[in-house]
Structures are given as C-alpha cells and as structure tokens.
Enzyme design. Structure first.
Site, PDB file in Angstrom:
ATOM      1  CG  HIS A   1      -2.364 -12.777 -31.321  1.00 46.93           C
ATOM      2  ND1 HIS A   1      -2.189 -11.607 -32.037  1.00 46.93           N
ATOM      3  CD2 HIS A   1      -2.276 -13.777 -32.242  1.00 46.93           C
ATOM      4  CE1 HIS A   1      -2.001 -11.892 -33.313  1.00 46.93           C
ATOM      5  NE2 HIS A   1      -2.050 -13.202 -33.459  1.00 46.93           N
TER       6      HIS A   1
ATOM      7  CB  SER B   1      -0.353 -15.844 -34.209  1.00 45.50           C
ATOM      8  OG  SER B   1      -0.131 -15.545 -35.558  1.00 45.50           O
TER       9      SER B   1
END
Length: 507
Positions: free
Chosen positions: A341, A290
C-alpha cells in the site's frame, strides 16, 4: 440594501480573495456568504461572513445554529481538536424580537465561537476587522451615496467574476478526460478472477503462484513479470469486490483529472511500486490492485502539492482521512500487505509528479521526479535482489514446496527453492526437499548432492541421512549408504524403517 453595507462587505471579500494568507472554503452562488480560513502565526481561524438581513430575531438565531452545525462538521472532517470560528453578519437593520419559542443555540465544547453583527450606519466598525485581518479598510468618506452604490456594484462584479472563473477552473480540473482504462482494469481483474476460479481457486496458493501472484523466490529466479501481473489478481471474492469498488470510484476520478494516457502511466507505475515494496519488505504471497489504488490516492495528493487551496476546498480532507484509515486498517488487521500500500502511494505520487496535471507542465518538478523515481526503483531492485536476506522467505517457500510435492509438481517445487540454494542458504530443509523432488524425477546424482548438503548443515537430521542412504544404494554407493543409515540410527535407534534398511544393506 444599503450602499454602505454593500461597499464594506464586497470590499472585505475582495481583499480576502487577493491575499495568500486566506484559503477560501466555500462561497454561495451570489457571493453573499463566504467561508474562509485565516492563518496567522501558525494558528488557523475559520471565518464565515454573510451579507444578510433578517426580519425576525428567531430567523437570525436559526441561521447561527445552521452555521455552527456546519462549522462543527468542518472541524470533525479536518480532525481538528479545537476550532476558532468567527460568524460575521453585515445587515441593514436589527431583526425584530419574536415572542414565541426561542431558538436554542448549540453548545459546542470544542469550538470557540464569536458572533459579530455590523448593522446599518454602524457598519464602519468593520474597519477594526479589516485591520485585524491585515486588509486595507475602504475609505467611504470620499464617496456619495450614489458613488458608493456604483463602487459596491463594481467590486461585486469583480468578486463574482473571480468566483465564477475559479469554479470553471475547478470543473475543468476534474473533467479533463473520460474514464476508459479504469473500466479496462475493472474488466481485466474480474475476468482474471473467473479464470482463476475455473483453473482451481483464487484462494489456492498454488493456483495464484502459477498464474502470476507476487512470490519472492520466483521473482528472484528472474520472473520480472510478477511485478505487474498481481495488479489484476485477487484472492477471494471479498478482496475482488472491495478493490473493484475502490477502483471504480477512485480510478474514474483520477482518470478524469489526468486523462487516459497519464492515468494509465500512473496506475501501472503505482501497481509496480506496490509490488516492489511488498517484494522488498514482505515475504508472503500477495496479489491485488491495492497498490495501484493507493497510487490513485498518491495522484490526488499531487494536487495538494500543486494547488492546495483547490485540494482542501474540494476533496482534500476526505482523501487524507481515507488514506489514514486504510493505513491504520492495514496495520491492525493481519494479512494485509501495508508495504504494498505504501509503495503504491509513493509510486502514484511520483508518477503524477512525472506527468503533471494536463496543460500544466512543470519541468522543474517533472524532471527531478523522473530522475528520483528511476534512482529509487533501481536502488530497491538492487537491494531486493542482491542485499536483502532471503531467510524470512524460507518458511513460506518450504510450505509451498511441500504442497507442490504432494501434488507431484516436482519441477515447480525445485524451481521455487532454487533461488535460496543460489544464495547459499544454510537451511537443511531447503536442500532436503529439493533433493527429494530431484529423486522423484530420477535425477539421483543431483538428489544425492542436495541431501549431502542437508546433513552437512544439520548433523542431527536423521531423515536426511536415511534418504541419502537410499540414494546411495540406488547409485550403488553401498559403503556410503551403510555409513549414512548408521548415522540415522545413532540419532533414532528405534526407527523400524532405518533398521530394515540397515539389515537389507548388510544382508
């Protein structure tokens, strides 16, 4: 078509093309329909200018409805609360009325719409539009009809040549390279997932830690490779599926834009930045691509910095919407590592700033970006290793140490707790579990030392006193063993194990 209408229309589009206040959104293949934004005093107005002629009024109304539908879609795509839309027609003659069913216009409450028609000889009224948009109005009086025709043709050629050149430039921008490393990373994460399933389970914390997931205590022990290995490790098949789809679509786009070597640098640096962000701000076990995928978003955002017109005309609003949606999703859904993230997003932007777009080096951007990245990484590593408190890591570390002990992985359990002891934790359970693991390995002196620390930090820890008494006895420290079992009984007088040990020591 009338030469005068053509001359006004192409002069208008030519003016829009060459002023920075205007952002072209769309042009059709022959340039007879142009969409653009005009920014003035902080207020954005969207224009659609069309060089069209309709035989029937009904057809004209249909075209207006289609234009409004597209404008409304543009407003929603941009998340604009309200929108001002000008729909301008340059026509040779008025369309004829049609006695059949009338076409209904759309009623859009969040859009202020203005429709203007410049028809036949009245096209000179466009001069007020030129003035409104700070464009120089053309002087038609000095030209004959034939000269107007040639002038309109020349301007049209210039406009279409510029449109064609911009289209080719955009195609080059998105087709510089062919995806290669995207597929390598896809294959790597799929193979790693199958390997983890073969070794145990991709959802088993112990298996994940053994093969490289981000686990703060072991990073603090010096396992630096855990900053990179999580990029290809995924927790469960759904996690793998979602990240593989995202990597396939985003990775191929970024690799086409930047080329193979630049993409490799961006992806790895972004993945590292995502793990670093997670290491600094979260204590839980984590893994996944991610962060690196958000780095691809960051690389696309770099295009917004270098060429905002192309960015917002092509992929811009979709990219921004996906970033916002994913960040909000990470905030509201438990278990998602938003720190990773955000770290990946920043890392990807910085990495793209360092390598820049192919054939467009900008050293005045690249060198500061490189220096800033080095300083930021060094600062975060220093904070993570030497400043950040490890207290928030302790509950998760204790639960994992328990699991290791249950599976008789005593050395791994000890290693997972070492970093906390080295940082002078005052958590009695840390010393207790490590002491217990040392005892199982028959390292009694080390075990005794840890258990002494456990009861020093928690004087009511009766189990600590009990196991310390057992170790004292094992090491033939009988007086100390008697003293410790008495302390355990003082806290838990009804405990049968403690009573039996006291009788045995006194017997």
């Amino acid at each position: 078509m009338s030469a005068m209408q053509d001359y006004y229309y192409w002069s208008f589009i030519h003016g829009v093309q060459h002023k920075k206040e205007y952002s072209l959104i769309h042009t059709n293949h022959d340039g007879t329909e142009v969409w653009f934004d005009y920014n003035r005093r902080g207020e954005k107005t969207t224009f659609r200018v069309a060089r069209k002629t309709f035989s029937w009024e009904n057809d004209f109304q249909k075209d207006q409805v289609l234009a409004l539908e597209r404008a409304e879609g543009l407003r929603k795509q941009r998340f604009q609360r309200r929108m001002t839309f000008h729909n301008i027609y340059v026509m040779d003659f008025e369309p004829l009325q049609y006695e059949g069913n009338e076409q209904k216009n759309l009623q859009l409450k969040k859009m202020k719409v203005k429709v203007e028609r410049y028809i036949g000889e009245q096209v000179y009224k466009m001069e007020s539009l030129f003035s409104l948009l700070d464009l120089a109005a053309p002087n038609v009086e000095r030209y004959s009809e034939e000269e107007l025709f040639h002038q309109a043709h020349q301007i049209r050629y210039e406009v279409l040549s510029k449109i064609d050149a911009e289209r080719k430039e955009e195609e080059k921008l998105f087709q510089y390279g062919k995806p290669f490393f995207t597929y390598i990373f896809l294959a790597a994460q799929i193979l790693m997932f199958l390997f983890l399933e073969w070794k145990g389970s991709s959802e088993d914390p112990l298996t994940l830690i053994e093969y490289g997931a981000k686990y703060n205590p072991l990073i603090l022990e010096g396992e630096w490779w855990r900053f990179f290995m999580p990029i290809i490790i995924h927790i469960g098949v759904f996690h793998l599926l979602m990240n593989s789809l995202a990597l396939y679509y985003l990775g191929t786009l970024v690799e086409r834009m930047y080329g193979n070597a630049r993409f490799l640098f961006i992806y790895i640096l972004a993945g590292f930045a995502g793990v670093l962000g997670s290491f600094v701000w979260t204590s839980s076990l984590s893994a996944g691509a991610s962060g690196a995928i958000f780095g691809c978003f960051g690389a696309l955002l770099f295009l917004a910095r270098t060429n905002p017109r192309v960015f917002f005309r092509t992929i811009g609003y979709n990219v921004l919407a996906l970033i916002v949606i994913n960040l909000i999703f990470g905030l509201v859904v438990p278990g998602i590592d938003n720190a990773g993230h955000i770290g990946g997003l920043i890392g990807g932007f910085l990495a793209a700033s360092i390598v820049s777009l192919p054939k467009k080096p900008k050293l005045y951007v690249q060198i500061p970006a490189l220096v800033s990245t080095i300083l930021l990484v060094m600062g975060l590593l220093y904070y993570g290793f030497y400043v950040r408190t490890t207290t928030s890591d302790e509950p998760y570390a204790l639960s994992l140490a328990n699991e290791y002990i249950e599976q008789k992985e005593y050395e791994v359990a000890i290693k997972s707790l070492d970093s906390f002891v080295e940082r002078d934790t005052n958590n009695a359970l840390i010393y207790y579990l490590r002491g217990y693991a040392y005892a199982q390995l028959k390292e009694y002196e080390r075990a005794e030392q840890d258990l002494r620390e456990s009861v020093r930090f928690n004087s009511n820890f009766h189990e600590g006193y009990y196991y310390l008494a057992l170790l004292n006895a094992e090491l033939n420290h009988i007086d100390e063993a008697k003293d410790n079992v008495e302390k355990a009984l003082a806290i838990e007088p009804a405990n049968k194990k403690y009573q039996n040990l006291q009788r045995k020591l006194n017997g």
